[in-house]
Design a protein around this motif. Structure first.
Motif, mmCIF file in Angstrom:
data_model
loop_
_atom_site.group_PDB
_atom_site.id
_atom_site.type_symbol
_atom_site.label_atom_id
_atom_site.label_comp_id
_atom_site.label_asym_id
_atom_site.label_seq_id
_atom_site.Cartn_x
_atom_site.Cartn_y
_atom_site.Cartn_z
ATOM 1 N N ARG A 148 0.825 -1.206 0.000
ATOM 2 C CA ARG A 148 0.000 0.000 0.000
ATOM 3 C C ARG A 148 0.861 1.259 0.000
ATOM 4 O O ARG A 148 0.522 2.244 -0.680
ATOM 5 N N LEU A 152 0.627 4.281 -2.762
ATOM 6 C CA LEU A 152 0.411 5.678 -2.400
ATOM 7 C C LEU A 152 1.493 6.584 -2.979
ATOM 8 O O LEU A 152 1.202 7.681 -3.479
ATOM 9 N N GLN A 168 -6.164 13.182 0.734
ATOM 10 C CA GLN A 168 -6.499 11.945 1.427
ATOM 11 C C GLN A 168 -5.383 10.898 1.302
ATOM 12 O O GLN A 168 -5.081 10.178 2.259
ATOM 13 N N GLU A 172 -3.231 9.242 4.412
ATOM 14 C CA GLU A 172 -3.096 7.796 4.592
ATOM 15 C C GLU A 172 -1.624 7.389 4.654
ATOM 16 O O GLU A 172 -1.224 6.580 5.501
ATOM 17 N N ARG A 173 -0.820 7.964 3.776
ATOM 18 C CA ARG A 173 0.607 7.635 3.764
ATOM 19 C C ARG A 173 1.278 8.050 5.071
ATOM 20 O O ARG A 173 2.060 7.297 5.653
ATOM 21 N N LYS A 175 -0.025 8.471 8.033
ATOM 22 C CA LYS A 175 -0.481 7.716 9.196
ATOM 23 C C LYS A 175 0.343 6.449 9.439
ATOM 24 O O LYS A 175 0.482 6.010 10.585
#
Length: 283
Positions: A148, A152, A168, A172-173, A175
């Motif tokens: 993932r 990203l 977004q 996400e990256r 986090k």
């Protein structure tokens, strides 16, 4: 404390876009493939209360010069560019502070230009390639979040993303690199909107495969503060420990409850460690 002020610095190696904020001993802050603007940078903000900070866009980032040849995007050439900026600004010496790939630039700067540095601050970085032999690294294929993270990074290189999509994906990256991802909005709560230079990141991805300056670390003699989160998933702690053993006149500070962003996850302790380091240099 005021806003970041944009300044174009015309050096013998080309023009570079610089954002300036704060007062005191000058400190250069940069990153190998980030694109900075007037909104600033979370890491650079850590130094604005105590220093005059020069946030430098490297070649092919923001309004800085382009690259006539691919090699000009290398880490070594980037350090040559930063040194040209220092000279043009008229400082006999300045500090350098770098996080992640910015810290890697700091490592190389210390090896080649310690005489130009009052100090060196290296955060969450490494002196050699950190993926292949470390399953704790999110860029290692054995890491559960490897696929993932790769997706990203590729998505964020696209120029056709809508602003909200890009935001977004960046959240996400990021986090993945926090000890407590649920606190993302507590940490990243300013109107800071920096970009990424895809051409620089692509070059870095190749250069990283052969990156190893560990045998030259003994040449770096500027006072050096190395800081790292205990749970750093990008550049695991072992690489900071290695640097602290090999760089003379260095010290290591480990943040027990941090991942890749100790300056946000343990902000007070981070600032305290930096101020203590600088005060001891000044004695």
């Amino acid at each position: 404390m005021g806003k970041w002020k944009r300044k174009m610095v015309n050096t013998l190696r080309g023009k570079f876009e610089v954002f300036v904020k704060g007062e005191g001993t000058p400190v250069c802050v940069t990153h190998h493939y980030s694109e900075f603007n007037e909104t600033g940078d979370y890491f650079a903000d850590m130094f604005c209360e105590t220093n005059q900070v020069f946030l430098v866009n490297p070649r092919e980032a923001g309004g800085s010069a382009g690259a006539a040849e691919p090699y000009q995007l290398s880490m070594l050439e980037t350090v040559f560019d930063l040194e040209a900026v220092r000279k043009e600004l008229g400082f006999p010496r300045w500090g350098i502070a770098g996080h992640s790939t910015g810290g890697m630039l700091g490592v190389i700067y210390g090896i080649y230009y310690s005489r130009s540095l009052t100090f060196n601050v290296i955060v969450g970085a490494a002196a050699r390639e950190y993926m292949t032999f470390s399953e704790d690294c999110i860029y290692n294929e054995a890491h559960p979040d490897f696929e993932r993270m790769q997706e990203l990074n590729e998505l964020l290189k696209r120029a056709d993303l809508e602003d909200e999509e890009r935001r977004q994906f960046k959240i996400e990256r990021t986090k993945f690199s926090l000890t407590d991802p649920a606190r993302y909005h507590d940490y990243f709560n300013k109107e800071i909107n920096k970009g990424m230079s895809a051409i620089r990141m692509n070059f870095f991805s190749r250069e990283l495969q052969v990156y190893d300056v560990t045998r030259k670390l003994g040449l770096s003699f500027a006072p050096t503060l190395i800081m790292c989160g205990r749970n750093d998933v990008q550049c695991p702690l072992t690489y900071s420990e290695e640097m602290s053993e090999l760089i003379p006149n260095s010290r290591l500070v480990v943040f027990e409850h941090s991942n890749h962003y100790p300056f946000l996850e343990e902000e007070d302790l981070f600032r305290k460690a930096y101020v203590q380091f600088v005060c001891e240099i000044d004695k």
